[in-house]
Design a protein around this motif. Structure first.
Motif, PDB file in Angstrom:
ATOM      1  N   LEU A   1       0.678  -1.263  -0.050  1.00 59.63           N
ATOM      2  CA  LEU A   1      -0.116  -0.010   0.054  1.00 59.63           C
ATOM      3  C   LEU A   1       0.763   1.305   0.055  1.00 59.63           C
ATOM      4  CD1 LEU A   1      -2.838  -0.879   2.487  1.00 59.63           C
ATOM      5  CD2 LEU A   1      -2.993  -0.842   0.232  1.00 59.63           C
ATOM      6  N   GLY A   2       2.332   1.351   0.294  1.00 65.61           N
ATOM      7  CA  GLY A   2       2.927   2.242   0.499  1.00 65.61           C
ATOM      8  C   GLY A   2       2.729   3.203   1.701  1.00 65.61           C
ATOM      9  N   ARG A   3       2.223   2.649   2.422  1.00 67.46           N
ATOM     10  CA  ARG A   3       2.106   3.458   3.828  1.00 67.46           C
ATOM     11  C   ARG A   3       1.544   2.457   5.065  1.00 67.46           C
ATOM     12  NH1 ARG A   3      -3.561   2.829   5.010  1.00 67.46           N
ATOM     13  NH2 ARG A   3      -4.915   2.492   3.278  1.00 67.46           N
ATOM     14  N   GLU A   4       1.730   3.063   6.248  1.00 69.26           N
ATOM     15  CA  GLU A   4       1.160   2.178   7.472  1.00 69.26           C
ATOM     16  C   GLU A   4      -0.192   1.993   7.328  1.00 69.26           C
ATOM     17  OE1 GLU A   4       1.821   2.513  12.536  1.00 69.26           O
ATOM     18  OE2 GLU A   4       2.471   4.266  10.983  1.00 69.26           O
ATOM     19  N   LEU A   5      -0.725   0.987   7.786  1.00 68.12           N
ATOM     20  CA  LEU A   5      -2.010   0.500   7.998  1.00 68.12           C
ATOM     21  C   LEU A   5      -2.561   1.289   9.002  1.00 68.12           C
ATOM     22  CD1 LEU A   5      -1.992  -3.418   7.621  1.00 68.12           C
ATOM     23  CD2 LEU A   5      -2.106  -1.469   5.783  1.00 68.12           C
ATOM     24  N   THR A   6      -4.024   1.647   8.743  1.00 72.23           N
ATOM     25  CA  THR A   6      -4.648   2.344   9.948  1.00 72.23           C
ATOM     26  C   THR A   6      -5.105   1.197  11.136  1.00 72.23           C
ATOM     27  OG1 THR A   6      -6.802   1.790   8.920  1.00 72.23           O
ATOM     28  CG2 THR A   6      -5.724   3.954   8.254  1.00 72.23           C
ATOM     29  N   VAL A   7      -5.527   1.456  12.131  1.00 74.72           N
ATOM     30  CA  VAL A   7      -5.937   0.623  13.166  1.00 74.72           C
ATOM     31  C   VAL A   7      -6.896  -0.322  12.630  1.00 74.72           C
ATOM     32  CG1 VAL A   7      -6.929   0.405  15.526  1.00 74.72           C
ATOM     33  CG2 VAL A   7      -5.359   2.208  15.167  1.00 74.72           C
ATOM     34  N   ALA A   8      -7.955   0.357  11.912  1.00 79.05           N
ATOM     35  CA  ALA A   8      -8.929  -0.729  11.318  1.00 79.05           C
ATOM     36  C   ALA A   8      -8.329  -1.584  10.567  1.00 79.05           C
ATOM     37  CB  ALA A   8      -9.987   0.147  10.881  1.00 79.05           C
ATOM     38  N   GLU A   9      -7.508  -1.061   9.635  1.00 81.09           N
ATOM     39  CA  GLU A   9      -6.894  -2.013   8.585  1.00 81.09           C
ATOM     40  C   GLU A   9      -5.990  -3.289   9.239  1.00 81.09           C
ATOM     41  OE1 GLU A   9      -6.810   0.983   4.764  1.00 81.09           O
ATOM     42  OE2 GLU A   9      -4.953   0.957   6.214  1.00 81.09           O
ATOM     43  N   LYS A  10      -5.468  -2.949  10.284  1.00 81.05           N
ATOM     44  CA  LYS A  10      -4.539  -3.973  11.205  1.00 81.05           C
ATOM     45  C   LYS A  10      -5.642  -4.882  11.896  1.00 81.05           C
ATOM     46  CE  LYS A  10      -0.651  -0.816  12.148  1.00 81.05           C
ATOM     47  NZ  LYS A  10      -0.057  -0.226  13.131  1.00 81.05           N
ATOM     48  N   LEU A  11      -6.433  -4.537  12.327  1.00 84.06           N
ATOM     49  CA  LEU A  11      -7.595  -5.363  12.788  1.00 84.06           C
ATOM     50  C   LEU A  11      -8.216  -6.115  11.843  1.00 84.06           C
ATOM     51  CD1 LEU A  11      -9.570  -3.139  15.242  1.00 84.06           C
ATOM     52  CD2 LEU A  11      -7.805  -4.812  15.916  1.00 84.06           C
ATOM     53  N   TRP A  12      -8.463  -5.550  10.484  1.00 86.41           N
ATOM     54  CA  TRP A  12      -9.125  -6.326   9.406  1.00 86.41           C
ATOM     55  C   TRP A  12      -7.906  -7.417   8.951  1.00 86.41           C
ATOM     56  CZ3 TRP A  12     -13.342  -8.013   7.362  1.00 86.41           C
ATOM     57  CH2 TRP A  12     -13.422  -8.407   6.344  1.00 86.41           C
ATOM     58  N   PHE A  13      -6.786  -6.790   8.849  1.00 88.79           N
ATOM     59  CA  PHE A  13      -5.868  -7.998   8.319  1.00 88.79           C
ATOM     60  C   PHE A  13      -5.576  -9.198   9.526  1.00 88.79           C
ATOM     61  CE2 PHE A  13      -1.481  -9.542   8.523  1.00 88.79           C
ATOM     62  CZ  PHE A  13      -1.054  -9.909   7.140  1.00 88.79           C
ATOM     63  N   ASN A  14      -5.645  -8.813  10.783  1.00 91.32           N
ATOM     64  CA  ASN A  14      -5.319  -9.895  11.787  1.00 91.32           C
ATOM     65  C   ASN A  14      -6.611 -10.703  11.650  1.00 91.32           C
ATOM     66  OD1 ASN A  14      -2.973  -9.148  12.791  1.00 91.32           O
ATOM     67  ND2 ASN A  14      -3.991  -7.589  13.938  1.00 91.32           N
ATOM     68  N   TYR A  15      -7.957 -10.348  11.168  1.00 89.00           N
ATOM     69  CA  TYR A  15      -9.082 -11.194  11.390  1.00 89.00           C
ATOM     70  C   TYR A  15      -9.178 -11.735   9.999  1.00 89.00           C
ATOM     71  CZ  TYR A  15     -13.870 -12.948  11.665  1.00 89.00           C
ATOM     72  OH  TYR A  15     -15.087 -13.429  11.516  1.00 89.00           O
ATOM     73  N   SER A  16      -8.969 -11.264   8.782  1.00 89.47           N
ATOM     74  CA  SER A  16      -9.105 -11.904   7.423  1.00 89.47           C
ATOM     75  C   SER A  16      -8.241 -12.607   6.609  1.00 89.47           C
ATOM     76  CB  SER A  16     -10.031 -10.880   6.688  1.00 89.47           C
ATOM     77  OG  SER A  16      -9.085  -9.539   6.523  1.00 89.47           O
ATOM     78  N   ALA A  17      -6.922 -12.272   7.229  1.00 91.97           N
ATOM     79  CA  ALA A  17      -5.857 -12.633   6.603  1.00 91.97           C
ATOM     80  C   ALA A  17      -5.801 -13.963   6.148  1.00 91.97           C
ATOM     81  CB  ALA A  17      -4.347 -12.367   7.198  1.00 91.97           C
ATOM     82  N   SER A  18      -6.302 -14.868   6.669  1.00 85.14           N
ATOM     83  CA  SER A  18      -6.132 -16.406   6.599  1.00 85.14           C
ATOM     84  C   SER A  18      -7.546 -17.093   6.439  1.00 85.14           C
ATOM     85  CB  SER A  18      -5.360 -16.989   7.787  1.00 85.14           C
ATOM     86  OG  SER A  18      -6.442 -16.894   9.039  1.00 85.14           O
ATOM     87  N   LYS A  19      -8.566 -16.258   6.191  1.00 83.17           N
ATOM     88  CA  LYS A  19      -9.937 -16.726   5.776  1.00 83.17           C
ATOM     89  C   LYS A  19     -10.393 -16.636   4.343  1.00 83.17           C
ATOM     90  CE  LYS A  19     -11.921 -15.704  10.344  1.00 83.17           C
ATOM     91  NZ  LYS A  19     -10.687 -15.324  11.105  1.00 83.17           N
ATOM     92  N   PRO A  20     -10.712 -17.571   3.633  1.00 82.70           N
ATOM     93  CA  PRO A  20     -10.982 -17.660   2.299  1.00 82.70           C
ATOM     94  C   PRO A  20     -12.270 -16.622   2.281  1.00 82.70           C
ATOM     95  CG  PRO A  20     -11.710 -19.482   3.255  1.00 82.70           C
ATOM     96  CD  PRO A  20     -10.876 -19.083   4.511  1.00 82.70           C
ATOM     97  N   ASP A  21     -12.324 -16.177   0.936  1.00 82.31           N
ATOM     98  CA  ASP A  21     -13.398 -14.903   0.691  1.00 82.31           C
ATOM     99  C   ASP A  21     -14.903 -15.524   0.855  1.00 82.31           C
ATOM    100  OD1 ASP A  21     -11.376 -13.341   0.029  1.00 82.31           O
ATOM    101  OD2 ASP A  21     -11.626 -13.424  -2.025  1.00 82.31           O
ATOM    102  N   TYR A  22     -15.171 -16.972   0.526  1.00 86.83           N
ATOM    103  CA  TYR A  22     -16.286 -17.304   0.610  1.00 86.83           C
ATOM    104  C   TYR A  22     -16.715 -17.653   2.266  1.00 86.83           C
ATOM    105  CZ  TYR A  22     -14.037 -21.885   2.044  1.00 86.83           C
ATOM    106  OH  TYR A  22     -13.419 -22.972   2.328  1.00 86.83           O
ATOM    107  N   LEU A  23     -15.744 -17.615   3.153  1.00 89.60           N
ATOM    108  CA  LEU A  23     -16.116 -17.514   4.610  1.00 89.60           C
ATOM    109  C   LEU A  23     -16.589 -16.428   5.065  1.00 89.60           C
ATOM    110  CD1 LEU A  23     -16.351 -19.453   7.182  1.00 89.60           C
ATOM    111  CD2 LEU A  23     -13.993 -19.106   7.278  1.00 89.60           C
TER     112      LEU A  23
END
Length: 306
Positions: A14-36
């Motif tokens: 992204l070329g920038r630091e992630l926001t707090v919300a984006e970090k939370l989203w990354f931690n939650y969704s990074a390993s989850k498939p899209d269909y889930l």
């Protein structure tokens, strides 16, 4: 599933630091498939339907005189057994119809371009997308609702929803299984035409269900924040549609009032309110008082069925 192994890769992409919300989203969704992530919508629908009507249920069962003045059809009292039966009927439809529909609709979600990755949308982007979703759904569902009030549509499908002539929160999605699928098309049309992030997709269906529960609640609460939304119909507006029942050719819109006004399908509602106001003024005059104002300034207690 996000295409990054860790936060550093995501920030580099992204070329920038992630926001707090984006970090939370990354931690939650990074390993989850899209269909889930898409199937989360089923959980949200069940959760909102099971909890959002509860305040109205407690109000109804408390029989508080302070709150009772806000009840639109004051002579109708719903028991706990009535509400429980309605809840069970709707949950059965959710399990048999809504759940499988959500499961099999995933390919369509992918086709429309609803995304799950980073970056997250801004607050303004989410806000304007939701406005578009509400407007598209309101306009299209208005015409679908009118079709459901044709002789064939009402007798074969829509009559089930009108079993509750004095609606309650739990009765918002109480309908024939085919009606739920039919009205799902206007609800999905907005996200399909203006695709956004999956989080806004979730939020859209949550807000739409909360709104449906409010207008079916049977209470016109003066402190509701929806009172500040321009052209919003609300509980009193939709309650009239149920009160009239099959004969109703008025108040078809699901959210706003402009369609009914433009196409002349609010005349019965406005006439009904003006008659009630005239009777009230006549009563007040006989008692030596006079009330100023028009039917537009009436409160919910003025609109109770007689």
């Amino acid at each position: 599933m996000l295409p990054y192994q860790n936060l550093h890769q995501a920030e580099a992409a992204l070329g920038r630091e992630l926001t707090v919300a984006e970090k939370l989203w990354f931690n939650y969704s990074a390993s989850k498939p899209d269909y889930l992530l898409h199937y989360h919508n089923i959980l949200f629908l069940v959760l909102i339907y099971s909890t959002a009507p509860l305040p109205y249920m407690f109000i109804e069962l408390s029989r508080s005189k302070k709150i009772e003045k806000h009840k639109i059809q004051s002579k109708v009292k719903n028991s706990f057994q009535d509400m429980l039966k309605c809840y069970k009927d709707v949950m059965r439809t959710f399990i048999v119809v809504v759940g499988p529909f959500q499961l099999f609709s995933y390919p369509l979600i992918k086709l429309t371009g609803i995304r799950t990755g980073l970056p997250l949308p801004s607050g303004w982007e989410m806000f304007w997308q939701l406005i578009v979703y509400f407007l598209i759904e309101d306009y299209t569902s208005y015409w679908v609702h009118r079709l459901l009030h044709s002789n064939w549509g009402y007798e074969k499908i829509h009559h089930l929803h009108h079993e509750y002539s004095a609606p309650m929160g739990f009765a918002a999605p109480y309908a024939h299984w085919s009606e739920i699928l039919i009205l799902g098309v206007p609800a999905f049309l907005g996200p399909a035409l203006v695709p956004g992030h999956i989080t806004n997709y979730w939020l859209w269906f949550v807000l739409r269900q909360v709104e449906a529960i409010e207008i079916h609640s049977g209470y016109d609460l003066s402190w509701s924040p929806t009172k500040f939304i321009p052209f919003y119909g609300g509980a009193e507006y939709h309650d009239y549609h149920h009160y009239v029942g099959r004969r109703s050719q008025s108040n078809f819109a699901s959210v706003f009032t402009y369609c009914d006004y433009l196409y002349g399908t609010d005349k019965g509602y406005r006439s009904h309110k003006s008659i009630i106001l005239r009777k009230m003024e006549e009563t007040l005059e006989r008692n030596g008082h006079r009330r100023e104002g028009s039917y537009n300034s009436m409160t919910s207690q003025d609109f109770k069925s007689e």
